[in-house]
Design a protein around this motif. Sequence first.
Motif, PDB file in Angstrom:
ATOM      1  N   LYS A   8       0.843  -1.193   0.000  1.00  0.00           N
ATOM      2  CA  LYS A   8       0.000   0.000   0.000  1.00  0.00           C
ATOM      3  C   LYS A   8       0.878   1.243   0.000  1.00  0.00           C
ATOM      4  CE  LYS A   8      -3.913   2.218   2.217  1.00  0.00           C
ATOM      5  NZ  LYS A   8      -4.709   2.422   3.419  1.00  0.00           N
ATOM      6  N   SER A  70      -0.808  -3.901  -5.869  1.00  0.00           N
ATOM      7  CA  SER A  70      -1.292  -2.759  -5.100  1.00  0.00           C
ATOM      8  C   SER A  70      -2.652  -2.314  -5.606  1.00  0.00           C
ATOM      9  CB  SER A  70      -0.277  -1.619  -5.219  1.00  0.00           C
ATOM     10  OG  SER A  70      -0.569  -0.645  -4.254  1.00  0.00           O
ATOM     11  N   PHE A  71      -3.419  -1.733  -4.710  1.00  0.00           N
ATOM     12  CA  PHE A  71      -4.706  -1.131  -5.073  1.00  0.00           C
ATOM     13  C   PHE A  71      -4.628   0.330  -4.679  1.00  0.00           C
ATOM     14  CE2 PHE A  71      -5.098  -5.492  -3.761  1.00  0.00           C
ATOM     15  CZ  PHE A  71      -5.712  -6.077  -4.851  1.00  0.00           C
ATOM     16  N   LEU A 101     -11.798   2.372  -1.019  1.00  0.00           N
ATOM     17  CA  LEU A 101     -11.335   1.076  -0.511  1.00  0.00           C
ATOM     18  C   LEU A 101     -11.594   0.958   0.984  1.00  0.00           C
ATOM     19  CD1 LEU A 101      -7.787   0.953  -2.157  1.00  0.00           C
ATOM     20  CD2 LEU A 101      -9.708  -0.530  -2.746  1.00  0.00           C
ATOM     21  N   VAL A 106     -10.235  -4.612  -0.078  1.00  0.00           N
ATOM     22  CA  VAL A 106      -8.860  -4.974  -0.451  1.00  0.00           C
ATOM     23  C   VAL A 106      -8.680  -6.484  -0.339  1.00  0.00           C
ATOM     24  CG1 VAL A 106      -6.415  -4.763   0.162  1.00  0.00           C
ATOM     25  CG2 VAL A 106      -7.864  -2.731   0.176  1.00  0.00           C
ATOM     26  N   LYS A 126       1.670  -6.388   8.482  1.00  0.00           N
ATOM     27  CA  LYS A 126       0.628  -6.669   9.478  1.00  0.00           C
ATOM     28  C   LYS A 126      -0.371  -5.525   9.548  1.00  0.00           C
ATOM     29  CE  LYS A 126       2.267  -4.854  13.921  1.00  0.00           C
ATOM     30  NZ  LYS A 126       2.356  -5.100  15.357  1.00  0.00           N
ATOM     31  N   GLN A 127       0.075  -4.320   9.200  1.00  0.00           N
ATOM     32  CA  GLN A 127      -0.879  -3.216   9.198  1.00  0.00           C
ATOM     33  C   GLN A 127      -0.398  -2.112   8.277  1.00  0.00           C
ATOM     34  OE1 GLN A 127      -0.185  -2.312  13.398  1.00  0.00           O
ATOM     35  NE2 GLN A 127      -0.614  -0.163  13.057  1.00  0.00           N
ATOM     36  N   ALA A 128      -1.341  -1.383   7.720  1.00  0.00           N
ATOM     37  CA  ALA A 128      -1.007  -0.203   6.947  1.00  0.00           C
ATOM     38  C   ALA A 128      -0.956   0.947   7.948  1.00  0.00           C
ATOM     39  CB  ALA A 128      -2.053   0.050   5.879  1.00  0.00           C
ATOM     40  N   ASP A 132      -4.124   2.033  10.006  1.00  0.00           N
ATOM     41  CA  ASP A 132      -3.869   1.276  11.237  1.00  0.00           C
ATOM     42  C   ASP A 132      -4.955   0.251  11.525  1.00  0.00           C
ATOM     43  OD1 ASP A 132      -1.385   2.310  11.984  1.00  0.00           O
ATOM     44  OD2 ASP A 132      -2.256   4.002  13.064  1.00  0.00           O
ATOM     45  N   SER A 133      -5.479  -0.420  10.495  1.00  0.00           N
ATOM     46  CA  SER A 133      -6.601  -1.294  10.824  1.00  0.00           C
ATOM     47  C   SER A 133      -6.226  -2.755  11.015  1.00  0.00           C
ATOM     48  CB  SER A 133      -7.765  -1.107   9.868  1.00  0.00           C
ATOM     49  OG  SER A 133      -7.391  -1.508   8.601  1.00  0.00           O
ATOM     50  N   ASN A 134      -5.112  -3.197  10.469  1.00  0.00           N
ATOM     51  CA  ASN A 134      -4.606  -4.530  10.809  1.00  0.00           C
ATOM     52  C   ASN A 134      -5.650  -5.614  10.551  1.00  0.00           C
ATOM     53  OD1 ASN A 134      -3.466  -6.796  12.076  1.00  0.00           O
ATOM     54  ND2 ASN A 134      -2.453  -5.563  13.629  1.00  0.00           N
ATOM     55  N   VAL A 136      -6.313  -6.910   6.739  1.00  0.00           N
ATOM     56  CA  VAL A 136      -6.398  -7.486   5.383  1.00  0.00           C
ATOM     57  C   VAL A 136      -5.860  -8.917   5.313  1.00  0.00           C
ATOM     58  CG1 VAL A 136      -5.595  -7.270   2.996  1.00  0.00           C
ATOM     59  CG2 VAL A 136      -6.446  -5.259   4.198  1.00  0.00           C
TER      60      VAL A 136
HETATM   61  N1  LIG Z   1      -4.669  -0.491  -0.954  1.00  0.00           N
HETATM   62  C1  LIG Z   1      -3.887  -1.545  -0.715  1.00  0.00           C
HETATM   63  N2  LIG Z   1      -3.104  -2.064  -1.698  1.00  0.00           N
HETATM   64  C2  LIG Z   1      -2.313  -3.123  -1.473  1.00  0.00           C
HETATM   65  N3  LIG Z   1      -2.192  -3.715  -0.296  1.00  0.00           N
HETATM   66  C3  LIG Z   1      -2.936  -3.241   0.731  1.00  0.00           C
HETATM   67  C4  LIG Z   1      -3.813  -2.141   0.587  1.00  0.00           C
HETATM   68  N4  LIG Z   1      -4.394  -1.911   1.776  1.00  0.00           N
HETATM   69  C5  LIG Z   1      -3.894  -2.835   2.636  1.00  0.00           C
HETATM   70  N5  LIG Z   1      -3.012  -3.640   2.005  1.00  0.00           N
HETATM   71  C6  LIG Z   1      -2.221  -4.748   2.558  1.00  0.00           C
HETATM   72  O1  LIG Z   1      -2.789  -5.200   3.763  1.00  0.00           O
HETATM   73  C7  LIG Z   1      -1.867  -5.031   4.832  1.00  0.00           C
HETATM   74  C8  LIG Z   1      -2.629  -4.722   6.091  1.00  0.00           C
HETATM   75  O2  LIG Z   1      -3.324  -3.512   5.931  1.00  0.00           O
HETATM   76  P1  LIG Z   1      -4.520  -3.032   6.863  1.00  0.00           P
HETATM   77  O3  LIG Z   1      -5.313  -4.238   7.186  1.00  0.00           O
HETATM   78  O4  LIG Z   1      -5.255  -2.023   6.035  1.00  0.00           O
HETATM   79  O5  LIG Z   1      -3.873  -2.421   8.076  1.00  0.00           O
HETATM   80  C9  LIG Z   1      -0.904  -3.968   4.365  1.00  0.00           C
HETATM   81  O6  LIG Z   1       0.350  -4.070   5.000  1.00  0.00           O
HETATM   82  C10 LIG Z   1      -0.828  -4.278   2.877  1.00  0.00           C
HETATM   83  O7  LIG Z   1       0.059  -5.353   2.634  1.00  0.00           O
END
Ligand SMILES: Nc1ncnc2c1ncn2[C@@H]1O[C@H](COP(=O)(O)O)[C@@H](O)[C@H]1O
Lengths: 278, 322
Positions: A8, A70-71, A101, A106, A126-128, A132-134, A136
């Motif tokens: 991301k 990536s998205f 998104l 995602v 583990k989280q973006a 900070d939602s942790n 995906v």
């Molecule tokens: N827009 C995105 N594009 C690609 N990977 C994403 C995206 N959003 C989240 N991820 C992946 O999901 C992981 C956890 O993100 P999150 O659950 O949003 O904290 C990130 O470290 C990315 O590997």
Amino acid sequence: MKILVSLKRTADPDNANKIKIGAGGAKIETTGLEPKANPFDEYAVEASLRLIENGQTKARNAGDKLTVVSFGPKETATSIRQALAMGADDGLLYVTDDESLDGDLVARSLAKVVEAQKPDLVILGKQAVDGDSNQVGQALAELLQWPSATFAMSVELSADKKTAIVGREVDGGVVKLKLTLPAVITVDLRIVSPKSVVNHVTPATFNYADGARFTPLPMIIKAKTKPIVEAPIASLGVDVALKSKYVEFALPPARKGGVKVKDVAELVEKLRSEAKVL
Amino acid sequence: MSKILVIAEVAGAKLRKTTLSAITFARNSGLPFDLLVVGHNVGAAAEDLRADGAGVVKVADDASLANYVAEAFTPTVAEAAKGYAVVAVTASSFGKDLAPRVAVRLGAGLASDISAVEASGGALTYRRPMYAGNANAKMQITTAVQVVSARQSEFAAAAPSGGASPVEKVAVVANPLAGRVEFLGFDEVKSARPDLAEAGTVVAGGRSLKSADGFKTVLEPLVDVFGAAMGASRAAVDAGYVPNDLQVGQTGKVVAPKLYIAVGISGAIQHVAGMKNSKVIVAINKDPEAPIFQLADYGLVADLFKAVPELTDAVKKVRAEG
Ligand SMILES: Nc1ncnc2c1ncn2[C@@H]1O[C@H](COP(=O)(O)O)[C@@H](O)[C@H]1O
Ligand SMILES: Cc1cc2nc3c(=O)[nH]c(=O)nc-3n(C[C@H](O)[C@H](O)[C@H](O)COP(=O)(O)OP(=O)(O)OC[C@H]3O[C@@H](n4cnc5c(N)ncnc54)[C@H](O)[C@@H]3O)c2cc1C
């Protein structure tokens, strides 16, 4: 072996305290902050490379491949390009706005990409560090019904590449899980320490430098010739309806800095009579 | 009527205190709630929860659930959650791992790591920190069923409310991935000190302590004189001075004790994200420009190797005087 890493694009995380809130709390403004790959995703790329190369000779294991997906907006290509310069082979960019998104979308989109790409491992941060939602990686594992390990601080791939033993950083210690591939792994900070990844090709005596690798100029130049395939997110055939809706943003109440004390005696006095914590 | 199912957290068959934060979330939502305890030999843990005001304490007890493995827990939790409007868990490493999977199983939206809940007009609105706590977002879930993980430092541990909820056994659903994920072991960091997330005082050290020995000989006496929990910056953890699970910050533990003492910690935004809601913050740092001073209530510009032993002695004295 084929690895898929999701990446991301985030606004410079070291300056997240400079974000602003748009009129009426409608939006988080990151104008002026340099876009960077989410650090945990950079670590995911690093860990993946350590799984598919000989760390000592830097030779790629025959038949192994790393794809980055990536998205996000078109400009995300720059962040994918960074991962290609680190050593990833190719990139996929599914174009959409960040506002369109959520973690659920995602994960569902990634599941489609996995169906098409058929990797042996999907590695995510583990989280973006913007949202900070942790969530995906966990959601993806559930959608795919693949075994998974979140918050990985170590990965040991078996010599036959059929299983992986993952150390997970959890409250109170480290849990070890053995996964049968294909599997999903989300990585924590310590995954980029010198001996955190074992692939039975890199000599056991070899130590990686701490952190994600630097990209020397020749690699940056080479990355320009590596393919990034762009497509609209709709091309994946996912339902783009979001399950979460952000209604308002605000800055947190600022914390006032206090006073400087001149010595330990004054500190103790203040803690006792003013703060009343002694 | 819409109801909440609160997922308890057990470790080694014992209830973890984290559970009490998810119960506070449920109480704050104003909806009636039930509890679900999943594990093996968790009868006593379920018993402990009977006085917390749940309609029912549900128990899924099976040898296959002795250790937490997401793949094993998810089907059982999702099955027990049928019919509930909200499924809630505390955002510990357990809750963060489990909640998104349960959400997928239920076709539910997820509000993760929330810091507050507001109920109005039958709808729940959640507040959650983003960008390392530099923005607060209000959000809602658009699906009929919602899954929530609640931040422990923002939902105080619930006190028993009296009564004796009935205990009810629920079905254990087999893990479809049992053959493909195997629990090998838990390498536990044992400590006699209070848990970071629960302590009234946290004393945290940074890279500047220079070694594991520095933590032991310089920081620990101060930690112990306060009866505090020990915390650390990422840099100290990465360097191997202290175990991973002492890391305070955006990507480690979030704490909000009455007193937080940051020793030789610069105050990077990722660290600040994990401690800025502490009531009183003390910083000891030799660099007067260190960012940590911008939020410390009391800042002491000093060499920690001199100031910390002095402070330890002074606090000892105050304590001795009563
Ligand atoms: N827009 C995105 N594009 C690609 N990977 C994403 C995206 N959003 C989240 N991820 C992946 O999901 C992981 C956890 O993100 P999150 O659950 O949003 O904290 C990130 O470290 C990315 O590997
Ligand atoms: C993705 C990501 C996630 C991160 N997550 C976290 C997180 O969760 N938690 C976290 O803490 N960090 C996190 N970080 C790291 C963070 O950015 C900082 O690098 C880290 O907090 C710095 O640790 P430090 O303050 O101990 O070290 P430094 O920044 O090196 O600071 C040391 C401080 O000690 C002072 N000092 C040195 N010697 C003495 C002495 N003798 N007496 C008194 N003071 C002295 C110095 O003046 C300095 O201010 C993360 C980084 C990234 C990229």
